[in-house]
Structure formats: structure tokens, C-alpha cells
Design a protein around this motif. Structure first.
Motif, PDB file in Angstrom:
ATOM      1  N   SER A  68       0.852  -1.192   0.000  1.00  0.00           N
ATOM      2  CA  SER A  68       0.000   0.000   0.000  1.00  0.00           C
ATOM      3  C   SER A  68       0.888   1.243   0.000  1.00  0.00           C
ATOM      4  O   SER A  68       2.067   1.180   0.334  1.00  0.00           O
ATOM      5  N   LYS A  69       0.290   2.363  -0.399  1.00  0.00           N
ATOM      6  CA  LYS A  69       1.020   3.620  -0.451  1.00  0.00           C
ATOM      7  C   LYS A  69       0.306   4.615   0.457  1.00  0.00           C
ATOM      8  O   LYS A  69      -0.886   4.853   0.314  1.00  0.00           O
ATOM      9  N   LYS A  70       1.052   5.170   1.404  1.00  0.00           N
ATOM     10  CA  LYS A  70       0.503   6.172   2.313  1.00  0.00           C
ATOM     11  C   LYS A  70       1.426   7.379   2.286  1.00  0.00           C
ATOM     12  O   LYS A  70       2.613   7.260   2.565  1.00  0.00           O
ATOM     13  N   ASN A  71       0.861   8.508   1.925  1.00  0.00           N
ATOM     14  CA  ASN A  71       1.646   9.755   1.852  1.00  0.00           C
ATOM     15  C   ASN A  71       2.888   9.598   0.987  1.00  0.00           C
ATOM     16  O   ASN A  71       3.956  10.094   1.315  1.00  0.00           O
ATOM     17  N   GLY A  72       2.749   8.865  -0.105  1.00  0.00           N
ATOM     18  CA  GLY A  72       3.854   8.680  -1.036  1.00  0.00           C
ATOM     19  C   GLY A  72       4.883   7.661  -0.583  1.00  0.00           C
ATOM     20  O   GLY A  72       5.890   7.454  -1.256  1.00  0.00           O
ATOM     21  N   VAL A  73       4.658   6.998   0.523  1.00  0.00           N
ATOM     22  CA  VAL A  73       5.602   6.008   1.038  1.00  0.00           C
ATOM     23  C   VAL A  73       4.964   4.620   0.885  1.00  0.00           C
ATOM     24  O   VAL A  73       3.842   4.394   1.325  1.00  0.00           O
ATOM     25  N   GLU A  74       5.713   3.722   0.208  1.00  0.00           N
ATOM     26  CA  GLU A  74       5.218   2.367   0.054  1.00  0.00           C
ATOM     27  C   GLU A  74       5.421   1.601   1.360  1.00  0.00           C
ATOM     28  O   GLU A  74       6.472   1.696   1.996  1.00  0.00           O
ATOM     29  N   THR A  75       4.388   0.859   1.739  1.00  0.00           N
ATOM     30  CA  THR A  75       4.504  -0.010   2.917  1.00  0.00           C
ATOM     31  C   THR A  75       4.022  -1.397   2.542  1.00  0.00           C
ATOM     32  O   THR A  75       3.176  -1.565   1.656  1.00  0.00           O
TER      33      THR A  75
END
Length: 172
Positions: free
Chosen positions: A134-141
Motif C-alpha cells: 500500500s502507499k501512504k503519503n507517497g511512502v510504500e509499505t
């Protein structure tokens, strides 16, 4: 004829009296021997009670043991083996194994984590059913769940069989 009958009767009487006297003497000797060994019965009863208490304590100990008794040291090992960018968001421990939900920011850390966890001898059969990206605030997790089992040890299998038969080494 009468004298012969009396003589045969006297001989038979003496023979039976001698057999009786011999048996009575042997009985008295055996009774004395039994009395001299009566302390053995007390020791046997004391030993039986001690074995019963031991078996009771051992069964209570076995009933209260589970693989999670070593959970603290296992968690410390896992903490040492996990890459620093990983975060364990959930951990569940059962009698047969451990399940962890982990979050990380790189895919390669998942592979590294699996390699590192293989060094932990307290767990086997590592499984990762899926990895969710998933991507949150441009950061992939990456979120995933790791399941692992406690290994079955030979002494546990022997103890289970022994408990089922109700015997201990002392009883054999």
C-alpha cells in the motif's frame, strides 16, 4: 490282632505327631522371620505414598507447561533477527506456534527477515501467505503475516507416551 492294631495306631500317631511338630516348628521359624522383616512393609508403604505424590506433582507440572513458557526469550531472539525497518503490529502466541503481523517499507526486508528467522531454533515451518502493498503519503509499505510452529521434540513425544501408559522410569 488287637495288639497289632494298637501298634499300627501308635506308629501312625507318632508319625503324625512328628509331622505336626515339624510343621509347627517351621511355622514358628517363618513367623519369627516375618516379624523380623516387618519394617520392610512400612518402607514399602512410605515409598508408594512418595511415588504417588511425585506422580501427582509431575502431572500437575506437565499440565501447566506449554511452549509459551519461553516466549520472552523467543521474542528477544525475534527482535534481534528482524531488520530494523520492520515493525511488529500484532503478535499472537498459541500452544502450537506464533503468528506475527509485520509492517515494513521495503520488499527486500521481507526476504532478509525470513533468512534471519531461519536461525531461530525455537520455531519452524515459517509461512507468509501474502504480502499486501500500500502507499501512504507517497511512502510504500508492505504488510504481511508470518506464521511459525514450535518444533516437536523427541523428549515430548516420549513423555506423552509415558503419560498415556501411566508409568514412570521408577515404576518400570
Amino acid at each position: 490282632i488287637f495288639a497289632l492294631s494298637v501298634l499300627v495306631s501308635v506308629v501312625m500317631l507318632l508319625t503324625s505327631w512328628m509331622g505336626y511338630h515339624s510343621a509347627k516348628t517351621e511355622n514358628e521359624d517363618l513367623q519369627a522371620q516375618k516379624d523380623s522383616m516387618s519394617y520392610i512393609n512400612a518402607i514399602f508403604q512410605e515409598n508408594t505414598k512418595a511415588n504417588e505424590k511425585y506422580n501427582e506433582a509431575k502431572s500437575i507440572d506437565a499440565a501447566t507447561k506449554n511452549r509459551n513458557n519461553k516466549l520472552n526469550s523467543l521474542l528477544q531472539n525475534i527482535e534481534k533477527k528482524l531488520p530494523t525497518i520492520m515493525k511488529v503490529t500484532n503478535l499472537s502466541a498459541k500452544d502450537d506456534g506464533v503468528t506475527m503481523t509485520i509492517n515494513t517499507t521495503t520488499k527486500i526486508s521481507v526476504a532478509r527477515m525470513l533468512m534471519n528467522l531461519e536461525d531461530i531454533k525455537d520455531l519452524t515451518n515459517y509461512q507468509i501467505p501474502s504480502v499486501t502493498e500500500s502507499k501512504k503519503n507517497g511512502v510504500e509499505t508492505y504488510d504481511f503475516t508470518v506464521s511459525a510452529s514450535y518444533p516437536v521434540e523427541a523428549d515430548e513425544e516420549g513423555a506423552e507416551g509415558q503419560a498415556a501408559s501411566g508409568q514412570t522410569e521408577e515404576a518400570k
